[in-house]
Design an enzyme around this catalytic site. Structure first.
Site, PDB file in Angstrom:
ATOM      1  N   SER A 243     -31.406  18.097  33.891  1.00 38.39           N
ATOM      2  CA  SER A 243     -31.244  16.923  34.465  1.00 38.39           C
ATOM      3  C   SER A 243     -31.315  15.843  33.728  1.00 38.39           C
ATOM      4  O   SER A 243     -31.348  15.733  32.885  1.00 38.39           O
ATOM      5  CB  SER A 243     -32.339  17.031  35.661  1.00 38.39           C
ATOM      6  OG  SER A 243     -32.523  18.255  36.251  1.00 38.39           O
ATOM      7  N   SER A 281     -28.142  20.006  38.337  1.00 35.23           N
ATOM      8  CA  SER A 281     -28.780  19.006  37.765  1.00 35.23           C
ATOM      9  C   SER A 281     -29.349  17.869  38.609  1.00 35.23           C
ATOM     10  O   SER A 281     -29.024  17.559  39.691  1.00 35.23           O
ATOM     11  CB  SER A 281     -27.535  18.334  36.764  1.00 35.23           C
ATOM     12  OG  SER A 281     -28.151  17.060  36.347  1.00 35.23           O
ATOM     13  N   ASP A 283     -30.450  14.163  38.961  1.00 34.45           N
ATOM     14  CA  ASP A 283     -29.833  13.053  38.542  1.00 34.45           C
ATOM     15  C   ASP A 283     -30.880  12.098  39.509  1.00 34.45           C
ATOM     16  O   ASP A 283     -30.364  11.697  40.509  1.00 34.45           O
ATOM     17  CB  ASP A 283     -28.588  12.667  38.484  1.00 34.45           C
ATOM     18  CG  ASP A 283     -27.921  14.080  37.861  1.00 34.45           C
ATOM     19  OD1 ASP A 283     -28.477  14.659  37.011  1.00 34.45           O
ATOM     20  OD2 ASP A 283     -26.836  14.610  38.586  1.00 34.45           O
TER      21      ASP A 283
END
Length: 367
Positions: A243, A281, A283
């Site tokens: 991330s 991920s 974000d």
């Protein structure tokens, strides 16, 4: 440590601040505590504390906003930021399984102050996963580490494998903490935008620098991807599974909705380097303004007015601030990679550092 501009590569068109760091926004400081152990356990983790202003943020809350590109991650305290448009605490970044102790430690630091002893606190703490480098579940960060990072915060921002960035991987290379800034021309307000990232995301083939697909160049593509040399433990997460957390600071006078708009633009900077693609991920971005505002601290008590005047940049004048966020985010990610040398952790898990000369050669030949 080599930074991107030292290679003669300048991202975008706006100039950087004197430090080219988030601390170019006056009053913003950053501290790290890095946990490296090679005894009974292997540890490559830590905590980074960002202090948006001197003293206690709660006494002078800051307008803030947040945005999420992909939510496979965590940042505590965001519901209150969304609800109130205010940042009322310091911020911290750490590994996934240390969020709780970091949050609790920031609560303890704040509520130890007599003025806030009975006040609630909702600290903003973001995470990215450093489990591959660590033995067990990587719960090695303690309250003492959080306090050390808090007390050591300064305008000289270290990058790379420090603090919360100690055990991170970015685009198949060693990742970590990175920072950059941009300064607007006087005709556009003369304000500063600073960005700090904890970068633990992205795949090698997607890696770009100033639009050039450097990750596909043989000089970088042939660098071994992160892998273990010893058996044991769960299989490593697939490439790009980590991330990125982005913290944006500015001294431009902005309202909460405008801070949210700045935070959203950080996702463009992530995308320009080649991130923001993977489902796995997380974000998450947060932006705050340090410009003085008449923000009541505790309801209407203590003589606060029922109506508080605020100043803000007109929406139609935000373009250069948006550009500054995009450019500084892109450069911060690459700075994080350049500052992080090769690291080996638990079970021989190794991520190789991005060599400046190889990056420059790949950049020069890529089109």
């Amino acid at each position: 440590m080599t930074r991107l501009r030292e290679l003669g590569i300048e991202i975008g068109i706006l100039p950087s601040g004197p430090r080219n760091a988030i601390s170019d926004v006056s009053g913003v400081t950053v501290g790290h505590a890095t946990v490296i152990r090679d005894d009974d356990v292997i540890a490559r983790t830590g905590v980074t504390v960002i202090r948006p202003r001197p003293g206690h943020v709660r006494t002078h809350p800051l307008f803030a906003g947040c945005a999420t590109l992909n939510g496979n991650g965590e940042m505590t305290g965001l519901e209150w930021v969304r609800e109130s448009g205010l940042l009322t605490t310091d911020l911290a970044l750490t590994g996934t399984h240390s969020v709780g102790v970091v949050r609790d430690s920031l609560v303890a630091i704040e509520t130890a102050h007599d003025t806030f002893r009975n006040a609630f606190s909702l600290p903003v703490v973001g995470e990215t996963a450093d489990l591959a480098f660590n033995s067990g579940n990587a719960q090695f960060v303690t309250g003492e580490h959080v306090r050390a990072a808090y007390e050591s915060a300064s305008a000289d921002v270290e990058e790379g494998s420090v603090g919360g960035g100690a055990g991170m991987v970015c685009h198949g290379f060693k990742g970590g903490i990175g920072t950059a800034s941009r300064r607007l021309d006087a005709s556009a307000g003369g304000w500063t935008v600073g960005v700090l990232v904890q970068a633990n995301h992205g795949t090698r083939p997607d890696f770009r620098v100033d639009g050039r697909p450097v990750g596909r160049d043989a000089r970088l593509a042939h660098v071994p991807l992160p892998a273990r040399t010893q058996p044991g433990g769960d299989p490593p997460m697939p490439p790009g599974s980590g991330s990125i957390i982005v913290i944006v600071a500015t001294d431009a006078p902005l309202l909460p909705g405008q801070c949210r708009r700045l935070a959203t633009r950080a996702s463009i900077g992530i995308g320009r380097v080649g991130g923001g693609i993977q489902d796995s991920s997380g974000d998450i971005m947060l932006a705050f303004s340090t410009a003085p505002q008449n923000v009541p601290t505790e309801g209407y008590a203590g003589g606060h007015p029922l109506v508080a005047p605020h100043s803000a940049v007109p929406h139609q004048a935000l373009d250069d601030l948006f550009r500054a966020v995009v450019e500084a985010t892109e450069e911060s990610i690459i700075n994080a990679m350049l500052a992080a040398p090769t690291m080996t952790g638990a079970r021989g898990f190794t991520a190789y550092g991005l060599e400046p000369d190889a990056l420059l050669a790949a950049f020069s030949s890529a089109t």
